[in-house]
Design an enzyme around this catalytic site. Structure first.
Site, short mmCIF file in Angstrom:
data_model
loop_
_atom_site.label_atom_id
_atom_site.label_comp_id
_atom_site.label_asym_id
_atom_site.label_seq_id
_atom_site.Cartn_x
_atom_site.Cartn_y
_atom_site.Cartn_z
N TYR A 145 -36.08 -80.45 9.22
CA TYR A 145 -34.66 -80.58 8.93
C TYR A 145 -33.92 -81.11 10.15
O TYR A 145 -34.28 -80.81 11.29
CB TYR A 145 -34.05 -79.25 8.49
N PRO A 146 -32.87 -81.91 9.93
CA PRO A 146 -32.01 -82.34 11.04
C PRO A 146 -30.86 -81.36 11.21
O PRO A 146 -30.51 -80.63 10.26
CB PRO A 146 -31.51 -83.70 10.56
#
Length: 249
Positions: A145-146
């Site tokens: 995930y960013p």
């Protein structure tokens, strides 16, 4: 008004990272002649073997994953010493016969990063060096995930003094260390490189550990007040045999 004095985090940068998420057009793939699919597979298999040789030579790492849900079908994860070899890996895949059956769904470009809030890290330290050039596990699962650090009102990460940031990150790290041996974590920085500031990769033999560590970390102040999160992608590692089975060959 007291003037804010910038105190940037000290960072060390390692390998460049590309998360290349692709959708597979299953209808087109399975309607293609078997000979065409076998030819595409042989070319893809050869490309992956080149990536494996680079990894064995210490010039990068890689992983291919079957992604759960609608956001992607496959993740091609590549790490290289610089942007140029990373671009070459991406282009080789896009020029392959297999790419005729693929569509792009998401990507994220970043650089493996180690940070220290108060003093520079030693790049030659035996603790630091391997973390700048991580090897992707060849089994299990990945969660990517960013994320950003919030810059809103009183909750502005970049206005905090370095000592306060260090204290918050120390507590956050203590939570992460509870999962040592269960979850491997790789942080990569993307400021000026992509739309989010960091990418986070979690690797584990048990995907439930992703839920546990992310949930527990949400209670840390650094996450509860300052964390902003993008889409989550979870996938299962595919070795050569599993990838061929996924493709129905």
């Amino acid at each position: 008004m007291e003037r804010h004095v910038p105190e940037p985090t000290h960072t060390l940068e390692g390998w460049h990272v590309l998360h290349d998420f692709r959708l597979l057009d299953f209808a087109r793939w399975f309607s293609a002649p078997l000979e065409a699919r076998e030819d595409a597979w042989e070319e893809l298999k050869g490309l992956v073997r080149e990536w494996r040789e680079l990894e064995e030579a210490g010039q990068g790492s890689y992983g291919i994953y079957q992604v759960v849900g609608h956001k992607a079908d496959l993740l091609f994860l590549n790490l290289r010493p610089g942007l140029d070899p990373l671009l070459e890996a991406e282009a080789r895949l896009s020029r392959s016969a297999f790419a005729r059956y693929l569509g792009r769904s998401y990507s994220f470009y970043s650089v493996v990063e180690l940070g220290s809030q108060e003093k520079p890290l030693d790049p030659e330290s035996p603790y630091v060096k391997p973390r700048l050039t991580p090897r992707v596990p060849k089994s299990g699962y990945v969660c990517f995930y960013p994320m950003n650090k919030r810059r809103q009102g009183q909750d502005n990460w970049y206005m905090l003094p370095a000592k306060e940031r260090a204290s918050l990150m120390k507590a956050h790290g203590e939570t992460g260390r509870k999962y040592q041996g269960k979850v491997m974590q790789v942080i990569s920085g993307a400021q000026g490189l992509d739309d989010w500031e960091w990418g986070v990769d979690l690797f584990s033999e048990d995907p439930v550990q992703f839920k546990k560590i992310v949930y527990e970390m949400r209670f840390d102040e650094v996450s509860a007040r300052y964390g902003e999160f993008g889409p989550f992608f979870v996938g299962k590692y595919l070795d050569e045999e599993a990838l061929r089975a996924f493709l129905g060959l």
